[in-house]
Write an enzyme that holds these catalytic residues in place. Structure first.
Site, PDB file in Angstrom:
ATOM      1  N   ARG A   3       0.868  -1.175   0.000  1.00  0.00           N
ATOM      2  CA  ARG A   3       0.000   0.000   0.000  1.00  0.00           C
ATOM      3  C   ARG A   3       0.909   1.231   0.000  1.00  0.00           C
ATOM      4  O   ARG A   3       1.952   1.246   0.682  1.00  0.00           O
ATOM      5  CB  ARG A   3      -0.897   0.036   1.237  1.00  0.00           C
ATOM      6  CG  ARG A   3      -2.100  -0.886   1.166  1.00  0.00           C
ATOM      7  CD  ARG A   3      -3.128  -0.436   0.104  1.00  0.00           C
ATOM      8  NE  ARG A   3      -4.284  -1.322   0.036  1.00  0.00           N
ATOM      9  CZ  ARG A   3      -4.396  -2.374  -0.771  1.00  0.00           C
ATOM     10  NH1 ARG A   3      -3.398  -2.711  -1.585  1.00  0.00           N
ATOM     11  NH2 ARG A   3      -5.498  -3.102  -0.789  1.00  0.00           N
ATOM     12  N   GLU A  56      -2.587   7.943  -4.151  1.00  0.00           N
ATOM     13  CA  GLU A  56      -3.173   7.325  -5.330  1.00  0.00           C
ATOM     14  C   GLU A  56      -4.519   7.948  -5.712  1.00  0.00           C
ATOM     15  O   GLU A  56      -5.364   8.112  -4.812  1.00  0.00           O
ATOM     16  CB  GLU A  56      -3.397   5.839  -4.980  1.00  0.00           C
ATOM     17  CG  GLU A  56      -3.013   4.909  -6.075  1.00  0.00           C
ATOM     18  CD  GLU A  56      -2.872   3.471  -5.577  1.00  0.00           C
ATOM     19  OE1 GLU A  56      -1.952   3.209  -4.789  1.00  0.00           O
ATOM     20  OE2 GLU A  56      -3.676   2.638  -5.987  1.00  0.00           O
ATOM     21  N   HIS A  99      -0.967   0.209  -9.910  1.00  0.00           N
ATOM     22  CA  HIS A  99      -1.633  -0.720  -8.978  1.00  0.00           C
ATOM     23  C   HIS A  99      -2.211  -1.941  -9.734  1.00  0.00           C
ATOM     24  O   HIS A  99      -3.409  -2.217  -9.675  1.00  0.00           O
ATOM     25  CB  HIS A  99      -2.740   0.015  -8.188  1.00  0.00           C
ATOM     26  CG  HIS A  99      -3.029  -0.623  -6.859  1.00  0.00           C
ATOM     27  ND1 HIS A  99      -3.434   0.081  -5.751  1.00  0.00           N
ATOM     28  CD2 HIS A  99      -2.978  -1.925  -6.466  1.00  0.00           C
ATOM     29  CE1 HIS A  99      -3.618  -0.751  -4.734  1.00  0.00           C
ATOM     30  NE2 HIS A  99      -3.344  -1.973  -5.147  1.00  0.00           N
TER      31      HIS A  99
HETATM   32  C1  GLV Z   1      -4.598  -5.164  -4.054  1.00  0.00           C
HETATM   33  O1  GLV Z   1      -3.881  -4.233  -3.805  1.00  0.00           O
HETATM   34  C2  GLV Z   1      -5.231  -5.952  -3.046  1.00  0.00           C
HETATM   35  O2  GLV Z   1      -5.154  -5.628  -1.849  1.00  0.00           O
HETATM   36  O3  GLV Z   1      -5.862  -6.965  -3.415  1.00  0.00           O
END
Ligand code: GLV
Length: 329
Positions: A247, A276, A294
């Site tokens: 994250r 983000e 991402h």
């Molecule tokens: C993606 O970032 C997830 O947490 O699945």
């Protein structure tokens, strides 16, 4: 009452079909960008008002779900979050309002691990940089001193967070490249210790100091927020790389930008960003960072599994009162 599900954005059909086959009424939002909390509230509120409330919300990691949502939607019983991370959902608020929250871990972590390897290879072998170089017409012929990089097989990998994704990443680097592995986690992972000779580090500082490539695999919470800050980076080797597929806010992105600009470390691979979808100003001008939007878990297989798991969580909870991916403990 018929189960009514609001899915905030389009996801692979496989899970939607599982729910429809069970007779659930499924409405899928058609926004092409992340939906705001206000829009989620408006949709749920309107449904309550017209007497066709949603009792299940299938949310994405970009959807902010907290008290504000729960208080206007008394019929809401469950939030099935289509992600492994669920820092977008306030679990304490969910508990208070008696709403179940689930996430989508599963057997698809290879996708994220492969993304970590791809970013590492790209940084070490300067792939993205070299691609730009050729496209821009700078290539004037073979040069033995051109774009000299690093061998991944020479690197010690530091895995922070040895859960399922950290574990898969360990196998990729150790079995694929023979890299020695150090890991830091409050839980011991005997599987990677036995199969990959991974060494559990008692001290995070020792892992930071000894690793050439650090890969982050921790959830975002108050303990991990800005875990990678000035102090962390000051302990890294000057020729080390850091990869973040966890994250964004686990890294103090503004400081990372400064550190990369000043070449305090060799480089970074970022699939997630603190603000983000905004990127810290200046980051995209640097040659020692590669960035992806991402997508570490965006393989066909992974996305399909996530869709199935999100749907199965709903079916298990609504029909059996329990789901194995329960985030509300
Ligand atoms: C993606 O970032 C997830 O947490 O699945």
């Amino acid at each position: 009452m018929q189960n009514r599900i609001y899915v905030t954005r389009e996801i692979p059909e496989i899970g939607i079909n599982m729910l429809k086959e069970k007779g659930y009424e499924v409405v899928v939002g058609n926004d092409k960008k992340p939906i705001s909390q206000k829009d989620i509230i408006d949709i749920l509120k309107k449904a309550e008002k017209i007497g066709k409330p949603y009792n299940i919300l299938l949310s994405l990691l970009t959807d902010k779900i907290d008290k504000k949502v729960f208080e206007i939607a008394p019929s809401l019983k469950m939030v099935s979050n289509y992600a492994i991370g669920y820092d977008n959902v306030n679990i304490e608020d969910a508990k208070e309002y008696g709403v179940m929250v689930t996430n989508t871990p599963g057997d698809y972590m290879g996708s994220v691990a492969e993304h970590v390897v791809a970013m590492t290879l790209s940084l070490c072998n300067r792939i993205a940089e070299a691609d730009h170089f050729v496209r821009r017409g700078y290539y004037k012929g073979f040069d033995p001193m051109l774009m000299i990089g690093h061998d991944v097989s020479e690197k010690t990998i530091g895995i922070i967070g040895a859960g399922r994704i950290g574990e898969k990443t360990t196998y990729c680097f150790n079995k694929g490249f023979g890299c020695p592995i150090l890991y830091y986690d409050c839980h011991r992972n005997e599987k990677i210790e036995n199969d990959c000779n991974a060494k559990r580090m008692e001290s995070l500082n020792d892992l930071i100091k000894q690793s050439d490539i650090i890969s982050l695999h921790v959830p975002l919470n108050e303990k991990t927020y800005h875990m990678v800050d000035e102090e962390f980076i000051s302990k890294m080797k000057p020729d080390a790389f850091i990869i973040n597929t966890a994250r964004g806010a686990v890294v103090d992105e503004k400081y990372l930008y400064h550190a990369l600009k000043e070449k305090k470390i060799a480089g970074a691979g970022l699939d997630v960003f603190e603000f983000e979808p905004n990127i810290t100003r200046g980051l995209s001008k640097l040659g020692n960072v590669i960035m992806t939007p991402h997508i570490a878990s965006a393989s066909i297989k992974a996305r399909d599994i996530m869709s199935k798991v999100a749907a199965q969580n709903i079916i298990d909870y609504m029909e059996g009162g329990e789901s194995k991916n329960n985030c509300v403990k």
